[in-house]
Design a protein around this motif. Structure first.
Motif, PDB file in Angstrom:
ATOM      1  N   ARG A 465       0.829  -1.207   0.000  1.00  0.00           N
ATOM      2  CA  ARG A 465       0.000   0.000   0.000  1.00  0.00           C
ATOM      3  C   ARG A 465       0.866   1.261   0.000  1.00  0.00           C
ATOM      4  O   ARG A 465       0.540   2.262  -0.671  1.00  0.00           O
ATOM      5  N   VAL A 466       1.953   1.225   0.724  1.00  0.00           N
ATOM      6  CA  VAL A 466       2.854   2.380   0.759  1.00  0.00           C
ATOM      7  C   VAL A 466       3.423   2.644  -0.636  1.00  0.00           C
ATOM      8  O   VAL A 466       3.505   3.797  -1.094  1.00  0.00           O
ATOM      9  N   MET A 467       3.785   1.576  -1.351  1.00  0.00           N
ATOM     10  CA  MET A 467       4.325   1.739  -2.704  1.00  0.00           C
ATOM     11  C   MET A 467       3.281   2.355  -3.633  1.00  0.00           C
ATOM     12  O   MET A 467       3.599   3.223  -4.455  1.00  0.00           O
ATOM     13  N   LEU A 468       2.020   1.938  -3.482  1.00  0.00           N
ATOM     14  CA  LEU A 468       0.970   2.500  -4.323  1.00  0.00           C
ATOM     15  C   LEU A 468       0.786   3.986  -4.030  1.00  0.00           C
ATOM     16  O   LEU A 468       0.534   4.786  -4.949  1.00  0.00           O
ATOM     17  N   ARG A 469       0.915   4.385  -2.775  1.00  0.00           N
ATOM     18  CA  ARG A 469       0.803   5.803  -2.447  1.00  0.00           C
ATOM     19  C   ARG A 469       1.936   6.602  -3.089  1.00  0.00           C
ATOM     20  O   ARG A 469       1.734   7.706  -3.608  1.00  0.00           O
ATOM     21  N   VAL A 470       3.131   6.028  -3.035  1.00  0.00           N
ATOM     22  CA  VAL A 470       4.286   6.710  -3.625  1.00  0.00           C
ATOM     23  C   VAL A 470       4.071   6.907  -5.117  1.00  0.00           C
ATOM     24  O   VAL A 470       4.317   7.982  -5.674  1.00  0.00           O
TER      25      VAL A 470
END
Length: 916
Positions: A465-470
């Motif tokens: 999820r963090v990667m998708l936000r980035v």
């Protein structure tokens, strides 16, 4: 301290209480008895049924001994699960008892006594009425006792519950009470067809006939199918002689049939309306499209064309376009989902789903597969409603157990097995695999701005999820705020597509077994065809329903959904048609051996257990086992042949010819493939697709583990020899097709065109031609060199061949008649070991001079029981008896095999016994 249930605040912002948290990854529950007891009960019940079907005292003793031994071992170990062993025994005994007391269809022997060729008056009540689509007449083998027309007149099929039959004696005739079912084909022949409805009293003089029963291994029996519908005999009568005596009250089943016919008629009304005809071709619902729609929505397959059937069968997508249990299940799933989305209480949603599914089942004719699907759906939903632990497999077990208790015979029917296996594959294997792979990531790709959800997830998923936000923030800096959710949306689409593909792969891997057993098909394009078609069908089905509902009001109301339906139909048919044209799209295969079936069942149970283990290694083992089992099911086995012997098998194809020849070296030749006699073929659901090549000849070849033929030979272009040839050629892809003369026949020309498309080499032979074929010398005796027939096919077109193997020889005469026989006698004939008697034992063949020259040891006549031609003729039988020749007839012995050795000996094997 904050009170329980209140939201808290951290560096992630406001966090909802735990009970409202987004679900992360669903833990995969282990496969344990306490989680799916009804599935275990259904399996044990089924085992009991199987044991009852193959009842053997020694088997029962060994089973009882094994259960007692298991009980003793478990007790000695002091295990608390000791109850499972006697519980299994109880359910198996219940299954055996249910199988023993299950009612079987009445054989209607009392009615069949009157199927003796005499014309009798019959009186009864109408049970079902269906209009039949006329078809062009095939090239016939005519004896003058059948009527023939280029275009048969209109006809209707009427099922009659017989009340009385005329008893005819030399002195008097009288009506006697009688019970039974009769299927009558009423032809117009210049008279208007009668207007009939449920319960009407009717009467007519007619000849009762017994449905043909083919005594070949693997053959589909139309007679058994009719018995399940309460029909014991059939007849044909002209409309002018079919009288309506009065009106009456129809049964519930009759009214269900009437509802189906009414629904079909309403849809036909829209197709013929001016509104539909004025639409562009791409948006117009054609007769062919309406045929598909009627089959998909209401189970009426009469409008399906043969190219449509073949295309969808070749791609493994035929089930999408004929109403079946799947359609009831999909409708129920859609209704239940919508009801829950509307926040209806669960018991209301369940009641609404069952009610609407039941109403739809009535419109489809309420056939047996639809009934089972409705039962399973209702029981599954009720079990889900009542159970605290909503385990899919336990609900499946409850549904299966309910169906088997109500109808134990369902266990041995393809529709039940395929429904059960499909749900087991999805709920038992695919869903747990999805939960261990892509599904958690697909769920995590939603609501990215809700950072508190990360606390609920596994570290690897939270990092995702963090990667998708980035990625989203990177796009925002370039494209603006609206692009923040684009990476997540793209990932969700990809992952859900991957889940759908995985689900399809698992289901197809499991479906390999029933497809091979029941349909003899391996469909490598089934997955892509279904992945492309299912989304369109998911929209097409509701659009079709809206078209039907609109047609009840006005064609103008139905125009918009009708145009959308037509557009989707064009898309589906175009996709499937393109895939079906690929040669490897459909591979026909023999059914696997029993031990392979047993291994597959054990392997699937193992996979259901393995994907639920905490250790991920077991799931990977299941991923390997599934395709391995599919390969094992399709793995070629050696054909069943008799090495060193020349085999000639007369296949029971009724009033037709079909001979299988196997050389001493194992190569195969099929001479003729049977076919229909008569120019009007009933096009009701069960018979519209009946092809003797597909339903009788091919299953026998598959029962011998044969996958390809080396040669097919056509004696002449009459339908009772050529009718099944096209289906056999498509299924077994022979290397060569042997023919004699090219008569003027549209069906024959179509056969040659199909041979060219399949790459089959066509060879023409005449008298004097000699061929060395796999250790067998073949000499062609007729037709004579220079013989031609520019007109319609005739019996004397027949390709007559003599096969020599050492001192043994076989003469296969086709339907050659006296002129051809005289020419062969004049050219010189020597005795043979086996004679295939010409023209089904007609008096026009097997002349005294011809038979005396051959002096066969054995003779075989391929002929149908109680045929209208009077074959075989008494004088021919007497001639054969006077020659001290052993006579075998397919109407009396069924399939018969002759094994000839090099020394001239011959051995007869009757009924498909072991040939080794």
């Amino acid at each position: 301290m904050r009170s329980a249930g209140r939201a808290s605040t951290t560096e992630f912002g406001k966090i909802p209480p735990p009970e409202l948290w987004e679900r992360g990854s669903t833990p995969v529950q282990a496969l344990e008895f306490r989680r799916a007891p009804l599935l275990a009960a259904a399996v044990w019940f089924a085992v009991g049924e199987v044991m009852a079907r193959s009842w053997r005292p020694m088997v029962m003793l060994l089973v009882a001994l094994g259960l007692l031994a298991g009980l003793t071992v478990v007790v000695l170990r002091g295990h608390l699960r000791v109850v499972l062993v006697p519980l299994a025994a109880v359910w198996m005994v219940v299954g055996m008892a249910a199988a023993e007391v299950q009612p079987v269809p009445q054989q209607q022997r009392s009615l069949l006594r009157y199927a003796d060729g005499l014309s009798r008056a019959v009186r009864g009540r109408v049970v079902r009425v269906r209009m039949l689509a006329p078809r062009k007449a095939a090239d016939e083998d005519a004896d003058g006792t059948e009527w023939h027309e280029a275009e048969p007149p209109g006809a209707m099929s009427v099922d009659v519950q017989v009340e009385a039959v005329e008893e005819v004696t030399p002195d008097v005739s009288r009506m006697v009470p009688m019970e039974g079912g009769l299927r009558v084909t009423v032809t117009s022949r210049g008279d208007a067809l009668p207007s009939l409805k449920c319960g009407d009293w009717v009467a007519a003089p007619m000849q009762l006939r017994v449905p043909e029963r083919y005594r070949d291994p693997g053959a589909w029996q139309y007679a058994d199918y009719l018995l399940t519908e309460g029909i014991g005999a059939h007849a044909s009568v002209r409309a002018g002689r079919f009288k309506k005596l009065g009106e009456g009250t129809g049964s519930v089943q009759c009214k269900i049939y009437a509802a189906q016919s009414w629904a079909v008629a309403r849809l036909d009304g829209y197709v013929r309306s001016a509104v539909n005809r004025r639409l562009p071709s791409l948006l117009r619902l054609s007769e062919g499209g309406a045929g598909m729609l009627k089959a998909m929505l209401f189970g009426d397959r009469a409008g399906l064309t043969q190219p449509q059937r073949i295309g969808f069968q070749r791609t493994g997508s035929f089930h999408l376009f004929v109403v079946s249990g799947m359609h009831v299940t999909l409708l129920a799933a859609a209704v239940f989902w919508m009801a829950r989305r509307m926040r209806l209480r669960e018991w209301i949603a369940t009641l609404l789903t069952v009610g609407l599914a039941s109403a739809y089942a009535v419109l489809t004719g309420f056939g047996a597969p639809v009934q089972r699907a409705l039962w399973m759906t209702a029981i599954f939903l009720v079990a889900r409603l009542l159970a605290r632990d909503r385990n899919v497999l336990n609900g499946l077990g409850a549904a299966a157990l309910g169906v088997l208790v109500w109808s134990p015979g369902s266990l041995f029917e393809a529709s039940f097995q395929m429904t059960f296996l499909a749900v087991m594959a999805i709920g038992g294997i695919a869903v747990p695999l999805g939960e261990r792979s892509v599904v958690p990531y697909a769920r995590a790709a939603r609501k990215l701005r809700e950072e508190w959800i990360d606390l609920r997830l596994r570290p690897r998923v939270a990092q995702f999820r963090v990667m998708l936000r980035v990625w989203g923030e990177a796009l925002v800096s370039v494209l603006g705020e609206w692009a923040y959710g684009v990476p997540a949306l793209f990932v969700r689409v990809v992952l859900w597509a991957a889940e759908l593909a995985m689900l399809g792969l698992v289901v197809e891997a499991v479906m390999v077994l029933p497809m091979a057993v029941y349909f003899h098909r391996a469909t490598p394009f089934a997955l892509p065809a279904n992945m492309l078609s299912v989304p369109m069908v998911a929209v097409l089905a509701p659009m079709g329903v809206l078209t039907f509902v609109g047609s009840l009001v006005s064609p103008w109301v139905a125009a918009l959904p009708g145009a959308t339906t037509a557009l989707l139909l064009h898309g589906v048919t175009g996709t499937v048609s393109a895939m079906s044209r690929v040669r490897v799209a459909d591979v026909r295969v023999p059914g696997p051996a029993g031990w392979v079936v047993a291994i597959a069942l054990v392997a699937w149970v193992f996979c259901c257990w393995a994907v639920r283990r905490r250790e991920k290694g077991w799931a990977w083992v299941a991923v390997v086992v599934l395709p391995a089992v599919a390969v094992l099911v399709l793995w070629p086995e050696a054909a069943v042949v008799s090495p060193g012997m020349l085999e000639v098998t007369a296949v029971d194809v009724g009033q037709g010819d079909s001979l299988l020849v196997v050389s001493p070296q194992g190569q195969t030749m099929l001479v003729d493939a049977g076919g229909p006699v008569g120019s009007l073929k009933e096009s009701a659901e069960a018979q519209s697709a009946f092809d003797v090549g597909e339903e009788v000849v091919s299953p026998y070849l598959w029962s011998r583990r044969m996958r390809r033929l080396d040669v097919i030979a056509l004696s002449h272009a009459h339908s009772d020899h050529m009718g099944g040839m096209a289906a056999v050629m498509r299924s077994f892809r022979p290397r060569e097709l042997w023919v004699s003369v090219d008569a003027d026949s549209q069906v024959y020309r179509a056969l040659l065109e199909e041979a060219a498309e399949l790459g089959v080499v066509v060879r023409h032979y005449h008298a004097g031609d000699r061929v060395e074929w796999s250790g067998v010398g073949i000499e062609v005796l007729s037709p004579a060199v220079g013989y031609g027939n520019p007109g319609e096919p005739k019996n004397d077109d027949s390709l007559v061949m003599r096969l020599r193997y050492g001192k043994a020889s076989v003469l296969m005469e086709g339907d050659a008649e006296a002129p051809s026989e005289r020419a062969m006698v004049a050219s010189g004939l020597s005795p043979v070991t086996l004679l295939k008697v010409g023209h089904h034992g007609s008096r026009t063949s097997t002349t005294p001079e011809f038979f005396a020259a051959l002096r066969p040891t054995d003779a075989v006549i391929s002929v149908g029981r109680a045929n209208t031609f009077g074959h075989p003729r008494g004088e021919v039988i007497e001639r054969i008896a006077e020659g001290h020749t052993r006579l075998y007839r397919t109407d009396e012995f069924g399939l018969t095999t002759f094994l000839l050795d090099r020394d001239g000996g011959i051995r007869e094997v009757v009924g498909g016994e072991d040939l080794r």
